[in-house]
Motif scaffolding. Structure first.
Motif: not given
Ligand code: HEM
Ligand code: HEM
Ligand code: FE2
Lengths: 444, 147
Positions: A229-230, A263-264, B8-11, A221-223
């Motif tokens: 956002f990237l 992302a998708f 998390k850091l990447f985010f 999920l974080y990735v």
């Protein structure tokens, strides 16, 4: 369900589905108008129908997100909702503001800026309302036993969505700046913070449905939201090509928005992999279909069909044509409508105790609505591409072109009928669950 | 293998870096670029009055301007250049729905006063002066209609 206050979600879901039905009716009005059958013009001119159609869309999705939060946050933080009363007040007032806006559009009262048509005084009410909602959710979260990543990502998405609403409320004399900051809301919502909301709901559903370890799901999920956002923040530049902003947006917007499908794609691969990996197969097939469906359809509608016209040299010709409408439909449907329908399909048996996990009605609802939407997308796409060639390349007059592409709107309406049948079955199945009850409480 | 805290850091890093970049570029666009354009200094009260009418009547609910809006009625960025002032004023002041007899699609019969119609024309004229990086593109061909 595990906490009594989760039942509040039901009323949000019910309202959301009601507004979805109304949204579709106004869609038909516009479809017929595009075919040259503008019979309702005196009462519901096209601009009214359009403002109602798109605002209802945003409205029911927001209701769906709020309902999801009211369902998910107590369960994730292992705590009853902070204030159920505030939640009911917030629902009723939110509906009141929305319905007032919709009625206002029939009487030429609005602020004619695409997607942000709500008259200014009502904007302030929306802000107050959303603050009340966020307060309730944040209090629940912080008083809870745990703050999981899933809950945090979902809450962050909702919080940022509220903040980003504000730049859209500033008046500019210059059309360029007006449009520039309008995209802070529209683009940064759907290609930014709403993806956090979607990701949060998706992660919750995958944890429940596949039984894969929470740590693994939340890592990915974080990735995913990192990728969002990237690419998505600077990707806003794809709306700055042709509005009077400097030309460096052509390459910044081009490069970063071309990365947005990642992302998708990650979301689709993630959902499919977790499904394959999962040991526990949850019996709720309907929820599984909608969950995987959302992950895949959003990649096609938002990722692929968005990328199709995001490069500046293509967008120069497709900008503001029916090609955009093609993408807009499948993207909103795949990403946000389907994820809301997924959480509803998951939550309903838990809220009511009626385990309609895998019946014909829900299967037909899923397939008819999705095949219908695919057909609508193709119809818009064919009309859009024809429009681009005729009007933008061959120099045929706008109205002459529109006359030639009218038949595609007949196809649109036929496919929309299939789509509507699917949605109707979904709503019938929703009612078949009955009302939420404390008897459905389980301790796990 | 990637750990959860690395993810998390990447985010967090991505979010912060790209938000800062975006805000910086927005500042540059707004203050250094747009505000310095010659046409930004020619936004007269009449143009502003026109913009209020444009928004107050949700013209964008049928038309596009700068390619933004709805796809039901023509793109209006260069409408004065294409049609001329007189034509545009005429349709804005028309007491019956424009297009009724020609296309099957009707425009709302606003019946604007001469003054309001002039404001809208001033707004369109101003819109026509904005540098849009080449939009709308000139069509490659010029097609004739066979009768
Ligand atoms: C779920 C995510 C998305 C949703 C709901 C969505 C929806 C929309 C909508 C409604 C519009 C029309 C906006 C307007 O003109 O006011 C639009 C425009 C656009 N979208 Fe998306 N979109 C999504 C993701 C993407 C992605 C990932 C890309 C690129 C890869 C993309 C590329 C574009 C482009 C280039 C336009 C401008 C079209 C034009 O110039 O007329 N979109 N989108
Ligand atoms: C019966 C079904 C539907 C029909 C016939 C329909 C038809 C239409 C039409 C004709 C337009 C206006 C295009 C224009 O400006 O000329 C439109 C706009 C739009 N509709 Fe629908 N629609 C339907 C359902 C939906 C659904 C389910 C969604 C979302 C999930 C949706 C999202 C949108 C969006 C985002 C726009 C704005 C597109 C843009 O500006 O590019 N519609 N619709
Ligand atoms: Fe965008």
């Amino acid at each position: 369900m595990k906490f009594k206050t989760q039942k509040i979600a039901y009323w949000f879901f019910l309202s959301a589905l009601g507004l979805l039905a109304l949204q579709i009716i106004y869609g038909f009005i516009m479809g017929f108008a595009h075919m040259g059958m503008d019979g309702l013009h005196d009462f519901i001119p096209f601009n009214t129908a359009r403002a109602v159609h798109t605002n209802l869309l945003v409205f029911w999705l927001l209701l769906g997100f709020m309902g999801s939060a009211y369902y998910i946050i107590p369960e994730e933080s292992q705590n009853e909702l902070y204030s159920p009363k505030l939640a009911y007040i917030q629902l009723i007032s939110f509906l009141a503001v929305g319905v007032t806006a919709i009625i206002a559009y029939h009487f030429n009262w609005w602020e004619g800026r695409k997607f942000l048509e709500i008259p200014r005084p009502l904007d302030y009410l929306v802000v107050v309302n959303v603050l009340a909602f966020l307060f309730n959710i944040l209090m629940t979260l912080f008083k809870g036993k745990k703050q999981t990543t899933t809950a945090l990502v979902l809450t962050m998405g909702l919080l940022f969505a509220a903040l980003l609403y504000l730049p859209g409320m500033i008046w500019f004399d210059s059309q360029t700046l007006d449009s520039f900051y309008r995209w802070y809301v529209v683009h940064l919502w759907v290609e930014g913070v709403w993806e956090l909301i979607m990701g949060g709901i998706l992660a919750f559903l995958l944890i429940k449905i596949t039984g894969v370890d929470r740590e693994v799901i939340e890592k990915w999920l974080y990735v995913i939201v990192g990728l969002t956002f990237l690419s998505g923040i600077l990707g806003t530049g794809h709306h700055y090509y042709y509005i009077g902003a400097p030309s460096y947006w052509l390459w910044i917007g081009g490069i970063f928005s071309a990365l947005e499908p990642l992302a998708f794609l990650a979301m689709a691969l993630f959902a499919l992999n977790m499904y394959r990996k999962g040991e526990k197969k949850h019996p709720n097939k309907a929820a599984l279909n909608w969950t995987l469906g959302a992950a895949i359809t959003s990649f096609v509608g938002a990722g692929l069909l968005g990328a199709a016209h995001t490069l500046p040299n293509v967008n120069l010709y497709t900008h503001g044509t029916l090609v955009t409408a093609m993408h807009g439909h499948m993207a909103f449907w795949g990403a946000y409508a389907m994820i809301v329908l997924a959480i509803i399909a998951y939550a309903m048996p838990n809220l009511t105790g009626r385990k309609l996990y895998d019946n014909n009605l829900s299967r037909y609802a899923f397939w008819l609505s999705n095949v219908g939407m695919l057909g609508m997308t193709v119809a818009f796409g064919v009309a859009g591409v024809a429009q681009v060639y005729m009007e933008r390349i061959l120099g045929v007059d706008f109205m002459e072109t529109q006359k030639e592409i009218e038949p595609h709107f007949l196809v649109l309406i036929l496919c929309a009928t299939g789509f509507t049948t699917g949605v109707t079955l979904y709503i019938i199945n929703f009612f078949n669950h009955g009302k939420p009850t404390d008897e459905a409480l389980v301790s796990e | 293998m990637l750990t959860k805290s690395q993810a998390k850091l990447f985010f967090l890093a991505g979010t912060i870096i790209f938000s800062v970049l975006f805000l910086g570029l927005s500042y540059d666009t707004h203050v250094n670029h747009v505000a310095n354009q010659p046409y930004e200094k020619t936004i007269t009260p009449a143009v502003i009055a026109g913009k209020h009418l444009w928004e107050g009547n949700n013209c964008m609910g049928c038309h596009t301007i700068f390619g933004e809006g709805a796809y039901y009625a023509p793109e209006l960025t260069k409408v004065i250049e294409r049609r001329g002032e007189g034509y545009v004023k005429g349709l804005l002041m028309s007491p019956t729905p424009w297009g009724e007899h020609t296309s099957g699609r009707k425009m709302v019969a606003y019946g604007f006063s001469e003054e309001d119609a002039q404001y809208l024309v001033e707004y369109f004229k101003w819109i026509g002066t904005v540098d849009l990086n080449g939009f709308p593109a000139k069509p490659k061909y010029k097609i004739e209609k066979n009768n």
